[in-house]
Design a protein around this motif. Structure first.
Motif, PDB file in Angstrom:
ATOM      1  N   VAL A   1      -2.917  -5.771   1.732  1.00  0.00           N
ATOM      2  CA  VAL A   1      -2.411  -6.234   0.543  1.00  0.00           C
ATOM      3  C   VAL A   1      -3.480  -5.858  -0.312  1.00  0.00           C
ATOM      4  O   VAL A   1      -4.402  -5.568  -1.870  1.00  0.00           O
ATOM      5  CB  VAL A   1      -1.638  -6.538  -0.542  1.00  0.00           C
TER       6      VAL A   1
ATOM      7  N   PRO B   1      -6.897  -2.224  -0.666  1.00  0.00           N
ATOM      8  CA  PRO B   1      -5.981  -1.229  -0.783  1.00  0.00           C
ATOM      9  C   PRO B   1      -7.081  -0.257   0.282  1.00  0.00           C
ATOM     10  O   PRO B   1      -5.638   0.744  -0.069  1.00  0.00           O
ATOM     11  CB  PRO B   1      -7.292  -0.850  -2.083  1.00  0.00           C
TER      12      PRO B   1
ATOM     13  N   ILE C   1      -4.331   0.581   2.799  1.00  0.00           N
ATOM     14  CA  ILE C   1      -3.535   1.646   2.960  1.00  0.00           C
ATOM     15  C   ILE C   1      -3.333   2.805   2.694  1.00  0.00           C
ATOM     16  O   ILE C   1      -2.968   3.688   3.549  1.00  0.00           O
ATOM     17  CB  ILE C   1      -2.229   0.542   1.541  1.00  0.00           C
ATOM     18  N   GLU C   2      -4.185   3.397   1.841  1.00  0.00           N
ATOM     19  CA  GLU C   2      -5.112   4.623   1.921  1.00  0.00           C
ATOM     20  C   GLU C   2      -5.366   5.397   3.569  1.00  0.00           C
ATOM     21  O   GLU C   2      -4.448   6.588   4.624  1.00  0.00           O
ATOM     22  CB  GLU C   2      -6.096   5.089   1.231  1.00  0.00           C
TER      23      GLU C   2
ATOM     24  N   PRO D   1       5.753   4.121   1.797  1.00  0.00           N
ATOM     25  CA  PRO D   1       3.998   3.297   1.093  1.00  0.00           C
ATOM     26  C   PRO D   1       4.212   2.351   0.419  1.00  0.00           C
ATOM     27  O   PRO D   1       5.524   1.344   0.662  1.00  0.00           O
ATOM     28  CB  PRO D   1       4.190   4.710  -0.335  1.00  0.00           C
ATOM     29  N   SER D   2       3.273   1.082  -0.100  1.00  0.00           N
ATOM     30  CA  SER D   2       3.092   0.156  -0.803  1.00  0.00           C
ATOM     31  C   SER D   2       1.989   0.213  -1.157  1.00  0.00           C
ATOM     32  O   SER D   2       0.932   0.903  -1.566  1.00  0.00           O
ATOM     33  CB  SER D   2       3.287  -0.794   0.076  1.00  0.00           C
ATOM     34  N   SER D   3       2.033  -0.893  -2.290  1.00  0.00           N
ATOM     35  CA  SER D   3       0.743  -0.960  -2.695  1.00  0.00           C
ATOM     36  C   SER D   3       0.194  -2.219  -3.125  1.00  0.00           C
ATOM     37  O   SER D   3       0.802  -3.363  -2.644  1.00  0.00           O
ATOM     38  CB  SER D   3       1.495  -0.784  -4.343  1.00  0.00           C
ATOM     39  N   ALA D   4      -1.205  -2.732  -3.290  1.00  0.00           N
ATOM     40  CA  ALA D   4      -1.531  -3.719  -3.998  1.00  0.00           C
ATOM     41  C   ALA D   4      -1.001  -4.614  -4.688  1.00  0.00           C
ATOM     42  O   ALA D   4      -0.741  -5.967  -4.884  1.00  0.00           O
ATOM     43  CB  ALA D   4      -2.970  -3.750  -4.152  1.00  0.00           C
ATOM     44  N   ASP D   5       0.145  -4.455  -5.465  1.00  0.00           N
ATOM     45  CA  ASP D   5       0.574  -5.328  -6.611  1.00  0.00           C
ATOM     46  C   ASP D   5       2.210  -5.953  -6.076  1.00  0.00           C
ATOM     47  O   ASP D   5       2.782  -6.787  -6.641  1.00  0.00           O
ATOM     48  CB  ASP D   5       0.905  -5.236  -8.132  1.00  0.00           C
ATOM     49  N   GLU D   6       2.018  -5.535  -4.297  1.00  0.00           N
ATOM     50  CA  GLU D   6       3.511  -6.084  -4.041  1.00  0.00           C
ATOM     51  C   GLU D   6       2.579  -7.618  -3.418  1.00  0.00           C
ATOM     52  O   GLU D   6       2.597  -8.113  -2.768  1.00  0.00           O
ATOM     53  CB  GLU D   6       3.972  -5.538  -3.216  1.00  0.00           C
TER      54      GLU D   6
ATOM     55  N   ILE E   1       7.115  -6.265   1.027  1.00  0.00           N
ATOM     56  CA  ILE E   1       6.414  -5.086   1.819  1.00  0.00           C
ATOM     57  C   ILE E   1       7.550  -4.917   2.863  1.00  0.00           C
ATOM     58  O   ILE E   1       7.998  -4.043   3.766  1.00  0.00           O
ATOM     59  CB  ILE E   1       4.961  -4.469   1.949  1.00  0.00           C
TER      60      ILE E   1
END
Length: 457
Positions: free
Chosen positions: A139, A142, A145-146, A161-166, A171
């Motif tokens: 996280v 970013p 992840i992409e 999918p995952s995101s930086a705010d998790e 995750i």
């Protein structure tokens, strides 16, 4: 790969030619050369000391029979010690657990974790027919992840999918629940890297490890960092229960220190080698085969495996049936073979051919490379359908037209046609059944190569 070490060790063996037996006197200089070669390859000092001590103990007084020269006897001993220090045999992945089997990827930033995650997923999908999902728990970057989303789509893996705010732990737990729900075989978790080992990083990955209980915890490390790679792996293992190592960027490592040091320092096996940037550039680590390559003896088994996975098996079977039925091998068939070769990494295949290391790189590049193959394909493309099926029609005036159409001079057209005729003669052996016998022999050889190589060493 390992060019410098390989050249030094092969030169050492040549100094022993002409001796009746191996003695303390005539191997003294050879051992000094081996020691210097290993140190220059950035092999850890404790490993160098162990290898030299074992070689000296086994070499002094060894009888040289009529089939083995002193050089061959010495190289056999060196091969055995290199194999021993790297771990004897390939240590595969333990995927027999209740699915989904979780693989946790760890390592420093820039070591190649994300690309190795995709490569491993591709290998499991294509070679072991597993249903594989990947997820990024990085996280802090970013782009990671992409990047994983992109390479996952390229290799056919299920991207979660995952995101930086998790939170990384959330995750990982969510990904595991997803993998169970979808009844997937394998879940690969790509964790965050750092520029250096720190307490925060270790605490985070330890928490993930405890939550998902991975069957494999693989440390991904850059081979070009030499013995530092082994020391970093040990630091990780002291904080985290590693099950193995993926050594990346091995194609850029002319030394080989990491490959020879990691097992001794960490007690953990190297499981895979990253040998390039492509998603299929991941190779199982076989200590005996790597030792053979270091000593310039080639790696026949890996060569066979590479070709089996890179050649279109359906096309190969159709061509075999065509030849067995007595039909002629045409320029259409030849073009198809050339185009399949274009998709292969010729340089890496040639590395595994016994004796190839003694041929200058420049000569190898001139003889066989993707550019040269592309020119041969261009020549065939400039022909008419009739000429491709009946090359006997191609006389002087047609050669001029083909040369003009392909932008390649007439002498090169002649060379290509000559090579084709040689190939056509070889393929004609199918009619007499010789090729069928050769293929059967090749299959048998695959199981006997290790034993044969032991006799030749």
């Amino acid at each position: 790969m390992f060019e410098n070490l390989s050249q030094r060790l092969q030169q050492t063996v040549k100094t022993l030619k002409g001796q009746a037996r191996l003695s303390e006197d005539n191997i003294k200089e050879a051992l000094r050369d081996v020691r210097m070669a290993l140190l220059e390859a950035d092999v850890a000092l404790p490993v160098v000391k162990q290898i030299i001590a074992e070689i000296k103990d086994k070499a002094i007084g060894a009888e040289v029979n009529t089939k083995l020269s002193p050089g061959q006897a010495f190289i056999k001993i060196v091969h055995a010690e290199l194999t021993e220090v790297m771990g004897q045999a390939n240590d595969g992945l333990a995927l027999s657990a209740q699915p989904p089997a979780v693989i946790l990827m760890a390592g420093l930033q820039g070591s190649g974790k994300t690309t190795s995650t995709a490569k491993l997923a591709k290998r499991l999908i294509e070679r072991e027919h597993k249903k594989v999902a990947v997820v990024s728990a990085d996280v802090y970057r970013p782009a990671a992840i992409e990047q994983l989303a992109t390479v996952a789509s390229q290799v056919g893996a299920d991207f979660i999918p995952s995101s930086a705010d998790e939170k990384p732990l959330d995750i990982a737990q969510r990904a595991l629940a997803y993998a169970k729900q979808k009844t997937l075989d394998v879940l690969i978790i790509d964790t965050a890297g750092r520029l250096h080992i720190d307490a925060e990083m270790m605490a985070e990955i330890q928490a993930i490890h405890s939550a998902v209980d991975p069957v494999e915890t693989l440390f991904v490390v850059d081979a070009m960092t030499g013995q530092d790679a082994a020391n970093t792996a040990k630091a990780f293992h002291d904080a985290l229960a590693l099950t193995g190592v993926i050594l990346t960027k091995i194609d850029g490592d002319a030394r080989g220190g990491a490959a020879l040091s990691i097992r001794h320092i960490t007690g953990k096996p190297i499981k895979f080698l990253g040998i390039g940037e492509k998603t299929d550039a991941l190779e199982a680590f076989h200590p005996e085969r790597i030792a053979s390559r270091i000593l310039g003896m080639g790696d026949v088994l890996s060569l066979v495996e590479d070709i089996q996975h890179q050649v279109d098996q359906d096309k190969a079977e159709k061509l075999a049936k065509k030849m067995q039925s007595g039909q002629k091998f045409t320029l259409v068939d030849y073009k198809d073979q050339l185009e399949q070769m274009q998709g292969m990494d010729i340089a890496k295949l040639m590395e595994k051919i016994p004796g190839m290391s003694e041929i200058p790189q420049q000569v190898r590049d001139q003889q066989l490379n993707s550019k040269q193959i592309g020119r041969m394909v261009a020549i065939i493309n400039a022909m008419t359908p009739e000429e491709r099926l009946t090359p006997e029609l191609i006389k002087s005036s047609r050669k001029k037209r083909i040369a003009a159409g392909s932008g390649i001079d007439i002498p090169e057209v002649n060379r290509m046609l000559k090579q084709f005729k040689e190939m056509q003669k070889q393929m004609a052996n199918f009619n007499s059944g010789k090729m069928g016998k050769m293929l059967k022999m090749a299959n048998k050889m695959q199981g006997k190569v290790p034993g044969l190589m032991n006799k030749l060493k």
